[in-house]
Design a protein around this motif. Sequence first.
Motif, PDB file in Angstrom:
ATOM      1  N   MET A   1      45.050  38.334  36.987  1.00  0.00           N
ATOM      2  CA  MET A   1      44.817  37.635  38.245  1.00  0.00           C
ATOM      3  C   MET A   1      45.291  38.467  39.427  1.00  0.00           C
ATOM      4  O   MET A   1      44.586  38.632  40.424  1.00  0.00           O
ATOM      5  CB  MET A   1      45.556  36.295  38.212  1.00  0.00           C
ATOM      6  CG  MET A   1      45.345  35.444  39.465  1.00  0.00           C
ATOM      7  SD  MET A   1      43.625  34.950  39.672  1.00  0.00           S
ATOM      8  CE  MET A   1      43.744  33.941  41.128  1.00  0.00           C
ATOM      9  N   THR A   2      46.502  39.008  39.308  1.00  0.00           N
ATOM     10  CA  THR A   2      47.054  39.831  40.385  1.00  0.00           C
ATOM     11  C   THR A   2      46.228  41.091  40.588  1.00  0.00           C
ATOM     12  O   THR A   2      45.948  41.492  41.728  1.00  0.00           O
ATOM     13  CB  THR A   2      48.511  40.207  40.069  1.00  0.00           C
ATOM     14  OG1 THR A   2      49.268  39.017  39.859  1.00  0.00           O
ATOM     15  CG2 THR A   2      49.105  41.003  41.210  1.00  0.00           C
ATOM     16  N   ASP A   3      45.837  41.732  39.481  1.00  0.00           N
ATOM     17  CA  ASP A   3      45.017  42.946  39.575  1.00  0.00           C
ATOM     18  C   ASP A   3      43.680  42.655  40.227  1.00  0.00           C
ATOM     19  O   ASP A   3      43.153  43.479  40.985  1.00  0.00           O
ATOM     20  CB  ASP A   3      44.807  43.538  38.175  1.00  0.00           C
ATOM     21  CG  ASP A   3      46.087  44.101  37.586  1.00  0.00           C
ATOM     22  OD1 ASP A   3      47.015  44.375  38.375  1.00  0.00           O
ATOM     23  OD2 ASP A   3      46.170  44.254  36.358  1.00  0.00           O
ATOM     24  N   LEU A   5      43.040  40.260  42.461  1.00  0.00           N
ATOM     25  CA  LEU A   5      43.267  40.069  43.897  1.00  0.00           C
ATOM     26  C   LEU A   5      43.501  41.396  44.605  1.00  0.00           C
ATOM     27  O   LEU A   5      43.018  41.616  45.721  1.00  0.00           O
ATOM     28  CB  LEU A   5      44.463  39.146  44.109  1.00  0.00           C
ATOM     29  CG  LEU A   5      44.271  37.671  43.733  1.00  0.00           C
ATOM     30  CD1 LEU A   5      45.579  36.914  43.885  1.00  0.00           C
ATOM     31  CD2 LEU A   5      43.186  37.032  44.587  1.00  0.00           C
ATOM     32  N   LEU A   6      44.240  42.285  43.946  1.00  0.00           N
ATOM     33  CA  LEU A   6      44.494  43.600  44.519  1.00  0.00           C
ATOM     34  C   LEU A   6      43.210  44.385  44.684  1.00  0.00           C
ATOM     35  O   LEU A   6      42.975  45.026  45.717  1.00  0.00           O
ATOM     36  CB  LEU A   6      45.482  44.376  43.639  1.00  0.00           C
ATOM     37  CG  LEU A   6      45.830  45.787  44.100  1.00  0.00           C
ATOM     38  CD1 LEU A   6      46.480  45.754  45.485  1.00  0.00           C
ATOM     39  CD2 LEU A   6      46.761  46.469  43.094  1.00  0.00           C
ATOM     40  N   ARG A  29      51.616  52.616  42.408  1.00  0.00           N
ATOM     41  CA  ARG A  29      51.970  51.298  42.923  1.00  0.00           C
ATOM     42  C   ARG A  29      53.439  50.978  42.628  1.00  0.00           C
ATOM     43  O   ARG A  29      54.178  50.496  43.497  1.00  0.00           O
ATOM     44  CB  ARG A  29      51.063  50.232  42.310  1.00  0.00           C
ATOM     45  CG  ARG A  29      51.313  48.830  42.864  1.00  0.00           C
ATOM     46  CD  ARG A  29      50.277  47.840  42.392  1.00  0.00           C
ATOM     47  NE  ARG A  29      50.356  47.596  40.954  1.00  0.00           N
ATOM     48  CZ  ARG A  29      49.441  48.007  40.072  1.00  0.00           C
ATOM     49  NH1 ARG A  29      48.378  48.692  40.486  1.00  0.00           N
ATOM     50  NH2 ARG A  29      49.576  47.745  38.788  1.00  0.00           N
TER      51      ARG A  29
END
Length: 260
Positions: A1-3, A5-6, A29
């Motif tokens: 999910m975070t990846d 959005l990034l 990162r």
Amino acid sequence: MTDDLLARAIALVRHTGLDYGFLAEAYERNALLQGAKVSLLVMLSTVVLSLVFGVGLARLLVSPHKRVRWLAQGFIELTRNTPTLVQLCCAFLVVNTLITQTLARWQLTNPLTPFFWAVTLLSLHKAAFHAEALRAGIEAVPPAMLEAATSLGFSARERLWRVQLPLALRAAWPSLMNNTVELVKASSLASAIAVGDLTYSALMIWTQRDNVLECMVLLLLFYGVVTYAVHALGVWIERRLQMPGYGATGHAALGSAAHA
């Protein structure tokens, strides 16, 4: 999910001409995140220590002993009148080298790291400015308050710590916060002696990728957000410290100083 959005954020920002595709790489990162943590640690350490050292220097400036006052004033003048970067490099490249060579004779390792030198020198440098602000605040305490404290049986030391310094802190707070904001920004100088903060991490990345603009924008955003947070905290504390009828200070002075 975070990846995900990034990736979307990177794609969105790319329309502005800035390519942050390198943030999708875990190594770079994580290097930036670790650098941000080190930067925050440098800031927190220097802010606390500079206040502690500043109070100590202010105490010496109002000492009844003339030689003590001269020594404290001499240190402050030397510190204020030489560039922070020069002090930092001299301490790390000269003093630290001499310590290393001396310890090597006994087959010992120098325990003083670049982080230590950065925090110590930045703290001492800003402590000189804190001390002058506090000294002015101490001398601005109305004589009637000191006479009242004396009549209550306070000794000279008790008057200083229980009356003068608390009132001086309130009077000098805008100046102290201005110095603190400057200290937060000056913390980036730690990268000059290879402290792995955000500035140093960004420098390593743009050296390899030639993406100076993207890294500089990240640095500007990071220090801008942190500086504003420090300023907002300072305004809140200033409101809490205000005493009706004594040393009321306006927020405009602090705000203008923080954004200078």
